[in-house]
Design an enzyme around this catalytic site. Structure first.
Site, mmCIF file in Angstrom:
data_model
loop_
_atom_site.group_PDB
_atom_site.id
_atom_site.type_symbol
_atom_site.label_atom_id
_atom_site.label_comp_id
_atom_site.label_asym_id
_atom_site.label_seq_id
_atom_site.Cartn_x
_atom_site.Cartn_y
_atom_site.Cartn_z
ATOM 1 N N ASP A 153 -9.468 -4.998 -5.052
ATOM 2 C CA ASP A 153 -8.829 -3.835 -4.440
ATOM 3 C C ASP A 153 -9.161 -2.578 -5.248
ATOM 4 O OD1 ASP A 153 -7.163 -2.032 -3.170
ATOM 5 O OD2 ASP A 153 -5.302 -3.076 -3.657
ATOM 6 N N SER A 210 0.837 -1.192 0.000
ATOM 7 C CA SER A 210 0.000 0.000 0.000
ATOM 8 C C SER A 210 0.883 1.258 0.000
ATOM 9 C CB SER A 210 -0.965 -0.044 1.191
ATOM 10 O OG SER A 210 -2.016 0.859 1.024
#
Length: 329
Positions: free
Chosen positions: A272, A173
């Site tokens: 995602d 991330s």
């Protein structure tokens, strides 16, 4: 008598972080901190915390695989070194949290690698680019161990068991974004002792830009989480959301051909919300003229950083096995 200056929220990303008028910060999603452990009962992995720098304050948790009996004074066992940058939007999570400690005990036991999980400074107390400098300094500190007595605060695990021909960086991330920025710096600045960065792992990396791609919405983008995070952590960023640190393909951004490593592994997950940016980055590297080995891995039916939250799940183990091949081949 009631206070005339009640504690008020002056900045927030709802459910993630609140900043108050007295300077205090709340991080509701922060996982609890846990201590390191020698010979973890589940995996046999050992860990300890070390200080890399006092000023600025940078530290790390180092993980060492369970050593085999043959690993004696005359035959030390050497492992790839992964310098890792945790996720959390640059403003929460920690190398010392239960979430990452559990993940790395599993990861290290499956990959036979040394992990240096970096505790970098967080926004908003330390806005970007502070974390980029911290993570670069951590990589330099690791590299300095390749020649004994060259590192300050030197660590015996790295000196005795680190394979400095196989030094990697990785992150998930926001940590994947840090990987990009550290790898770009490695393309222009040498590491100590002439250590070369072999590879980089991008797990569900965070990137953004003013022009929507793939499934990204055209309307309301400035209120989307990727926008809000960047404005929160780097409010003074030149060019805002098109700063090359978050939009590596922005006009005028340095070419991705300058990434300073020989191997890149990008992984994404189909559910995602930032999946398309990971693929976009992979394609950007592929088209840049970068001369290394490039891999893309996608897991269907999984969401953002599923492998961090559930490291022993079937799909997480599948991904960790792919990372193991990347570290050892």
């Amino acid at each position: 008598m009631a206070s005339t200056n009640p504690k008020e929220i002056v900045a927030e990303i709802p459910t993630y972080i609140r900043v108050f008028s007295d300077g205090t910060v709340e991080r509701p999603r922060q996982a609890p901190f846990v201590p390191p452990s020698i010979d973890d009962s589940r995996t046999g992995v050992s860990s300890k915390d070390i200080v890399i720098s006092q000023n600025p304050p940078v530290s790390a948790r180092i993980y060492l695989p369970k050593l085999t009996p043959i690993n004696d004074q005359d035959h030390p066992q050497n492992f790839p070194i992964l310098v890792y940058f945790h996720g959390g939007g640059f403003f929460f999570e920690s190398a010392f949290s239960q979430l990452y400690h559990h993940y790395f005990n599993t990861f290290v036991s499956q990959t036979n690698s040394i992990v240096v999980s970096v505790e970098y400074r967080l926004a908003p107390e330390h806005p970007l680019p502070a974390c980029y400098h911290d993570c670069w300094d951590a990589l330099k500190w690791v590299a300095a161990h390749s020649t004994q007595n060259n590192a300050s605060n030197e660590d015996p695990w790295l000196i005795r068991h680190g394979d400095f021909q196989r030094v990697f960086i990785g992150g998930d991330s926001a940590g994947g974004n840090i990987v990009h920025n550290v790898a770009m710096r490695a393309g222009t600045e040498p590491l100590p002792c002439d250590v070369k960065l072999l590879g980089a792992i991008f797990s569900h990396p965070y990137f953004c830009g003013s022009n929507p791609i793939g499934s990204e919405s055209v309307t309301g983008r400035e209120q989307s989480l990727p926008y809000l995070v960047w404005d929160f952590v780097y409010p003074s960023a030149p060019s805002g959301i098109d700063n090359p640190m978050v939009n590596p393909l922005a006009p005028g951004a340095p070419s991705l051909g300058g990434l300073g490593c020989s191997k890149i592994f990008v992984c994404v997950a189909s559910e995602d919300k930032i999946r398309d940016r990971g693929v976009w980055y992979y394609e950007g590297v592929r088209k840049s003229g970068w001369q290394g080995k490039l891999e893309l891995f996608e897991e269907n039916g999984e969401d953002h950083v599923y492998h961090i939250f559930h490291p022993e799940s079937e799909n997480a183990m599948k991904l960790i096995k792919r990372m193991n091949l990347f570290l050892h081949q």
